[in-house]
Design a protein around this motif. Sequence first.
Motif, PDB file in Angstrom:
ATOM      1  N   CYS A  37       0.857  -1.186   0.067  1.00 23.52           N
ATOM      2  CA  CYS A  37       0.027  -0.048   0.055  1.00 23.52           C
ATOM      3  C   CYS A  37       0.987   1.040  -0.022  1.00 23.52           C
ATOM      4  CB  CYS A  37      -0.939  -0.030   1.184  1.00 23.52           C
ATOM      5  SG  CYS A  37      -0.217   0.181   2.737  1.00 23.52           S
ATOM      6  N   ASP A  38       0.209   2.395  -0.145  1.00 23.76           N
ATOM      7  CA  ASP A  38       1.083   3.608   0.178  1.00 23.76           C
ATOM      8  C   ASP A  38       1.513   3.700   1.563  1.00 23.76           C
ATOM      9  OD1 ASP A  38       0.345   4.621  -2.389  1.00 23.76           O
ATOM     10  OD2 ASP A  38      -1.457   5.772  -1.510  1.00 23.76           O
ATOM     11  N   ILE A  52       2.266   3.933   5.265  1.00 21.15           N
ATOM     12  CA  ILE A  52       1.165   4.312   6.316  1.00 21.15           C
ATOM     13  C   ILE A  52       1.995   4.098   7.636  1.00 21.15           C
ATOM     14  CG2 ILE A  52       0.686   1.907   6.162  1.00 21.15           C
ATOM     15  CD1 ILE A  52      -2.179   2.535   6.630  1.00 21.15           C
ATOM     16  N   TRP A 112      -1.598   8.229   7.257  1.00 19.79           N
ATOM     17  CA  TRP A 112      -1.085   8.310   6.081  1.00 19.79           C
ATOM     18  C   TRP A 112      -1.539   9.592   5.475  1.00 19.79           C
ATOM     19  CZ3 TRP A 112      -5.411   5.473   7.010  1.00 19.79           C
ATOM     20  CH2 TRP A 112      -6.750   5.732   6.309  1.00 19.79           C
ATOM     21  N   ARG A 125      -3.556  11.365   2.141  1.00 21.03           N
ATOM     22  CA  ARG A 125      -4.348  10.817   1.081  1.00 21.03           C
ATOM     23  C   ARG A 125      -3.850  11.261  -0.376  1.00 21.03           C
ATOM     24  NH1 ARG A 125     -10.187  11.355   0.859  1.00 21.03           N
ATOM     25  NH2 ARG A 125     -10.246  12.350   2.837  1.00 21.03           N
ATOM     26  N   GLN A 126      -4.117  10.319  -1.297  1.00 24.80           N
ATOM     27  CA  GLN A 126      -3.713  10.380  -2.586  1.00 24.80           C
ATOM     28  C   GLN A 126      -3.951  11.422  -3.536  1.00 24.80           C
ATOM     29  OE1 GLN A 126      -4.847   6.782  -4.866  1.00 24.80           O
ATOM     30  NE2 GLN A 126      -2.612   6.298  -5.542  1.00 24.80           N
ATOM     31  N   LEU A 167     -10.135   2.185   4.121  1.00 23.38           N
ATOM     32  CA  LEU A 167      -8.795   2.780   3.955  1.00 23.38           C
ATOM     33  C   LEU A 167      -8.768   3.552   2.389  1.00 23.38           C
ATOM     34  CD1 LEU A 167      -6.526  -0.229   5.065  1.00 23.38           C
ATOM     35  CD2 LEU A 167      -7.085   2.128   6.151  1.00 23.38           C
ATOM     36  N   LEU A 196      -5.987   5.888   0.488  1.00 26.60           N
ATOM     37  CA  LEU A 196      -4.865   4.953   0.662  1.00 26.60           C
ATOM     38  C   LEU A 196      -5.162   3.893  -0.525  1.00 26.60           C
ATOM     39  CD1 LEU A 196      -2.545   4.412   2.451  1.00 26.60           C
ATOM     40  CD2 LEU A 196      -3.901   2.465   3.472  1.00 26.60           C
TER      41      LEU A 196
END
Length: 623
Positions: free
Chosen positions: A78-79, A81, A100, A102-103, A127, A132
């Motif tokens: 994942c991104d 975190i 995290w 936010r994209q 998520l 994410l």
Amino acid sequence: MALDNEAFVTASDDEQAAFNATARKVIALAAHRKEGHGADTSNLEPHYAVIDGGLCYVGVKHDKDGGAASYAQPLWLCDPIEVLGSGCDDAGRQYRLLQWKRQGSGEAIRLALPSADIGEREGWAALRNLGLAVASQPAARHRLAYFLQKGGDTQWHEIVAMTGWQCGAFILPTGEIIGTPDSPIHFNGKPQNPGAYQPSGTLDTWRSTVGALARENPLVVAAIACALAGPLLSLIDAKDGIGLHLYTNSSSGKSTTAEAAASVWGHPVRTRHTWSGTSLGLSLASESANDMMLYLDEIGAGDARKIGPAIYSMLNGISKLQGAKDGGTVANRSWRLALISTGEVGMGQYLAEGGQTPRGGQEIRLLDIPADQGIYRAFDCIHGHPDGEVFANELSAAALANYGTLGRAFVEWLSTRKVEARARVTDAQARMLEAVPPDAAPTVRRATRKFGVLCAAAELASLAGLTGWAKDEAERWVLAAWARWMAAFGINDRDDSRLIEQAEGVLLANQFGRFALLPLQPGTDPVISNLMGYKRYDGDGRQTFLVLPAAFKGEVVAGYEVRRACDVLCDAKLLERPNGRNGWTANGGKGIGQVYRMRTRHQEDGEAPASNEQTQAFPSRAH
């Protein structure tokens, strides 16, 4: 080497670059060892690392021939975190606290994810909904689920879902914490439109505009005091909330007054709610305003059948009892709040027009205050403006431009003066109760205590230098609003007055159609549908009603506890107490049985007694 996952989100760009370079060296070293260069590979361990902007799982694999260990290709999960720790809410549910970016926007997101949802569809959806990026392969999500449960920090947090005083500090709908909490806390609530509580302007600009225009206007000051009373309710362990319902015809300034009050906490329009909603919706809106103020506009938009029970629910501050899926009941949620409502008619009148009987409990929770008693209807002083309309527009514009600062400053001041605040409330209530007439009903004294909280709130904020008013001025203006409420409400028990009015109204409305006139004529039987009882004319011309028990309980005192109703009607001289008996019924005569003997207060003195000829005006039939 195992990499520290503490720095996933909070590391700087330079630190992150160095971190990624280290991870690449680890992987390169693993490849070097795999090629047989003789390095010791016995200590290689699988681990999680942030590589090229993503959280990856780096496993260990062994050569099939010689058994040499090496690092496997990183598996993207994942991104980046960060796991900040764990926590628990009031219901005992366990959470993992995650953070995290936010994209896309890069906004910092912090979420308390229920442990029960980790690895489940609901957890992945939560998520992703918050920006994410999560791997789609089951194997990767399996590794991520393990990390979310076992990785990261172990610091313990209190997970709270409501605003207001929590663990010694005050939480705003934006998630900001004012004061120092007793233990780490995380706000996991979901208030409607939290951005509406971001401040606009400064406290100085609020004080020089809204605060200055409110001067010498008791209704406006009382409404602002109501907004400030929210944080005091928990400090004094109030049993229920405080509500003001401002009512009069349209274009009087009542909505402008409510906007001035709403500006204490946030944007007056964006924080406004409507009475048009379900009971659950109104309860959830109240819960989200815990220890603050809820603004509900135009009671006429709501359903009278729902508003009556909702007033109890919102201002009692207790959620409905609900069953749990696994048996037992869901823990009740509780809150305390101040409430400002507006409408063209009083709350009691609106309920009555909707076919509902107002109750004293509703009237002392949501206090009806007429909003047209000032020189300029809702206002007493327009500070040099040409008329009330121009002044109202100026006050509204000031509230829409300057908001969200006074409430923050007040709770920050209160956070270190809680004992002083409790003493101030007690003193204000005692002073106001001394002014209540000795024969006033208990409901009047209870409502006066609520005004005492408003008075103390205005005094405290003024002593703190937050409003621009002197303490004595704030007290005088709130007392003026209280006097207007009492002039409209009276000092008698409203429930008792309604009972007397109802009982007398039932008797008078049915005196000619559902009561048989005594004495009955031998051989005839009055044609009366749904008989309520009998009546006779006494020598003074007044009527005595002999009401059958079923009619008395089901119509005359319907909606009231019978024993209490009998006491009230007896004191009002509408019901006779039989001599020598503990009960309230007496024998009405042969063939009649037990009855309640009643009179009305609305008969003219000197009314002539009915003659036997009068009985012939009623249709009769032979036995």
